[in-house]
Design an enzyme around this catalytic site. Sequence first.
Site, PDB file in Angstrom:
ATOM      1  N   LYS A 249       0.834  -1.209   0.000  1.00 50.75           N
ATOM      2  CA  LYS A 249       0.000   0.000   0.000  1.00 50.75           C
ATOM      3  C   LYS A 249       0.866   1.254   0.000  1.00 50.75           C
ATOM      4  O   LYS A 249       1.670   1.464   0.901  1.00 50.75           O
ATOM      5  CB  LYS A 249      -0.923  -0.007   1.221  1.00 50.75           C
ATOM      6  N   ASP A 254      -2.600   9.968   4.077  1.00 47.88           N
ATOM      7  CA  ASP A 254      -4.009   9.602   4.216  1.00 47.88           C
ATOM      8  C   ASP A 254      -4.718  10.543   5.177  1.00 47.88           C
ATOM      9  O   ASP A 254      -4.640  10.390   6.390  1.00 47.88           O
ATOM     10  CB  ASP A 254      -4.126   8.145   4.723  1.00 47.88           C
ATOM     11  N   LYS A 261     -10.285  12.482   8.562  1.00 50.18           N
ATOM     12  CA  LYS A 261      -9.924  11.963   9.888  1.00 50.18           C
ATOM     13  C   LYS A 261      -9.960  13.085  10.917  1.00 50.18           C
ATOM     14  O   LYS A 261      -9.771  14.258  10.585  1.00 50.18           O
ATOM     15  CB  LYS A 261      -8.501  11.389   9.851  1.00 50.18           C
ATOM     16  N   ASP A 271       1.472   5.846   5.769  1.00 48.54           N
ATOM     17  CA  ASP A 271       0.515   4.993   5.070  1.00 48.54           C
ATOM     18  C   ASP A 271       1.066   4.401   3.760  1.00 48.54           C
ATOM     19  O   ASP A 271       0.345   3.753   3.015  1.00 48.54           O
ATOM     20  CB  ASP A 271      -0.790   5.776   4.823  1.00 48.54           C
ATOM     21  N   ASP A 330     -12.283   6.984   3.634  1.00 50.10           N
ATOM     22  CA  ASP A 330     -11.104   6.681   4.450  1.00 50.10           C
ATOM     23  C   ASP A 330     -10.689   5.209   4.342  1.00 50.10           C
ATOM     24  O   ASP A 330      -9.618   4.838   4.810  1.00 50.10           O
ATOM     25  CB  ASP A 330     -11.383   7.066   5.917  1.00 50.10           C
ATOM     26  N   GLU A 332      -9.515   3.787   1.809  1.00 54.38           N
ATOM     27  CA  GLU A 332      -8.934   3.959   0.480  1.00 54.38           C
ATOM     28  C   GLU A 332      -7.922   2.869   0.144  1.00 54.38           C
ATOM     29  O   GLU A 332      -7.724   2.537  -1.020  1.00 54.38           O
ATOM     30  CB  GLU A 332      -8.268   5.342   0.381  1.00 54.38           C
ATOM     31  N   ARG A 334      -7.820  -0.418   0.602  1.00 56.05           N
ATOM     32  CA  ARG A 334      -8.342  -1.619  -0.057  1.00 56.05           C
ATOM     33  C   ARG A 334      -8.693  -1.348  -1.521  1.00 56.05           C
ATOM     34  O   ARG A 334      -8.664  -2.262  -2.342  1.00 56.05           O
ATOM     35  CB  ARG A 334      -9.526  -2.164   0.752  1.00 56.05           C
TER      36      ARG A 334
HETATM   37  N1  BES Z   1      -4.400   4.153   6.917  1.00 55.32           N
HETATM   38  C1  BES Z   1      -5.569   3.864   7.669  1.00 55.32           C
HETATM   39  C2  BES Z   1      -5.314   2.810   8.752  1.00 55.32           C
HETATM   40  C3  BES Z   1      -4.427   3.233   9.874  1.00 55.32           C
HETATM   41  C4  BES Z   1      -4.951   3.822  10.997  1.00 55.32           C
HETATM   42  C5  BES Z   1      -3.048   3.005   9.818  1.00 55.32           C
HETATM   43  C6  BES Z   1      -4.127   4.204  12.041  1.00 55.32           C
HETATM   44  C7  BES Z   1      -2.208   3.383  10.858  1.00 55.32           C
HETATM   45  C8  BES Z   1      -2.761   3.978  11.969  1.00 55.32           C
HETATM   46  C9  BES Z   1      -6.687   3.360   6.756  1.00 55.32           C
HETATM   47  O1  BES Z   1      -6.700   3.892   5.476  1.00 55.32           O
HETATM   48  C10 BES Z   1      -7.977   3.742   7.387  1.00 55.32           C
HETATM   49  O2  BES Z   1      -8.237   4.906   7.475  1.00 55.32           O
HETATM   50  N2  BES Z   1      -8.738   2.758   7.787  1.00 55.32           N
HETATM   51  C11 BES Z   1     -10.020   3.004   8.391  1.00 55.32           C
HETATM   52  C12 BES Z   1     -10.988   2.031   7.805  1.00 55.32           C
HETATM   53  C13 BES Z   1     -12.409   2.331   8.197  1.00 55.32           C
HETATM   54  C14 BES Z   1     -12.895   3.594   7.506  1.00 55.32           C
HETATM   55  C15 BES Z   1     -13.256   1.146   7.795  1.00 55.32           C
HETATM   56  C16 BES Z   1      -9.866   2.790   9.889  1.00 55.32           C
HETATM   57  O3  BES Z   1      -9.150   1.878  10.286  1.00 55.32           O
HETATM   58  O4  BES Z   1     -10.432   3.581  10.636  1.00 55.32           O
HETATM   59 ZN    ZN Z   2      -4.912   4.559   4.740  1.00 57.84          ZN
HETATM   60 MN    MN Z   3      -7.767   5.734   5.365  1.00 54.47          MN
END
Ligand code: BES
Ligand code: ZN
Ligand code: MN
Length: 483
Positions: A249, A254, A261, A271, A330, A332, A334
Amino acid sequence: MPSVSVTSPTAAIRADAVVIGIRRTKDGPRPAPGAEPVEAALGQRLGQALRALEAKGKPEEIVKIPTLGLADYPLVLGVGLGEDPADGEAARRAAGVALRALTGSRRVHLALDAPAGALVEGALLGAYAFSPYKSRPAKRELRAITLAAPASARAEVRRAVIVAEAVALTRDLVNTPPNDLYPQTFAERVRALAEERGLTVEVLDERALKRGKFGGILGVGQGSVHLPRLVRISYRPAKPKAHVALVGKGITYDSGGLNLKTANLTWMKSDMGGAAAVIASTFALAALKVPVSVTVTVPMAENLPSATSYRPSDILTMRSGRTVEVTDTDAEGRLILADAITRAAEDAPDRLIEVSTLTGAQMVALGTRVIGAMGEPEWRDAVVSAADAAGEGAWAMPLPAHLRRDLDSPVADLVNVPSERFGGMLVAGRFLQEFVPDHLPWVHLDIAGPAYNNGGPRDYTPKGGTGAGVRTLITAVEQLAAG
Ligand code: BES
Ligand code: ZN
Ligand code: MN
């Protein structure tokens, strides 16, 4: 990187500091095996010095002993080893702790009886610093690490240097701020590094992505002035025993996009940690001449809110032809990974490993140090055991069949996030599985927490980018080559 050399056990020690181990025993602290030349120089007074300093021999503990002219080197640094014998990971950690405490030394000698490769790996990882953005960099820099070991240890030392270089490159890429590292600059930097190594590189820009129907990558990337890229690198040894596809990834930043966020926004420069890890690991596998073909596929995009961003409710047509309703911008990772996995599978590899900072839920389930591993059970377990062998923690997680229904969309083939909130790490893994061909053994490594250290430095792990996944990837591919 400092130079690393193996000296003979009888050679004179030339160093600014010599590292010894401290064993914890019921009768108090003891110098660990390997410290004999230091004992000899100091008239067998090390035990006495350790007692006077009230050393315990606990991991992370250090004591500094000046040699007051009794030895050729001015300083002895004792590092706690705990009660267990200094096996691979304990040795790696102790060497890391020691080198973190020796920032002012130019030449460090390791006087510890432990696997040479693990000592060197830990020492180099612990000595890591990221300073390109400091206007006044440190004056003194570590130049050389030496250790006494038999000539037969040279190969493992060489491997350790290559592995540590790959981890350091991954950390550098993660630590580089997103105003300098964005899809275009990331791709060009990777291209230059790959070409220096004689590897084949291909960079798809936004036009090529459109021609290739990479709807997931384009959708996620369209909100930034820095348009997305897809980077492909291939390493082809003379007689490959297998072909592994690596996918990582590469979200250079992000923000969450329109689903902006509200927390941890500085963390999100990490990220692209999965992308950095698969790229750096491939460089290491090529340097080690591991007889396995490797093809890296890395999608790079910046996820920002703007007038051109993709929206919650947009429907993206992915490279595979499937459609995805974006319920949350968010999620993104996947979306870009789905397209990258589709592309990687078109080469008909024997195995696939995908690495990503994919979900906050990974940290809820496993914390910040244990990688979540999901996928085809046999290959997943092989990769988890490679992680153990490499000294990185990973744990197998399930992808139960019932998760699939939650991904149904009323208007498209899939949603990117279901309304069910729980099991978020598994849901993301299950979404990716939709893009993996049935017979391809695959594993998804969620490194969200492990990729970035928000706490203080520890063992051989600095603050910031950690290089998580690199040692696992290298070891997994080596084990595949060994059959
Ligand atoms: N990059 C984030 C995941 C992440 C969070 C990595 C904290 C490192 C530290 C990912 O893109 C994300 O935002 N995931 C969301 C998914 C949700 C919207 C289903 C999450 O984990 O909140
Ligand atoms: Zn992310
Ligand atoms: Mn995200």
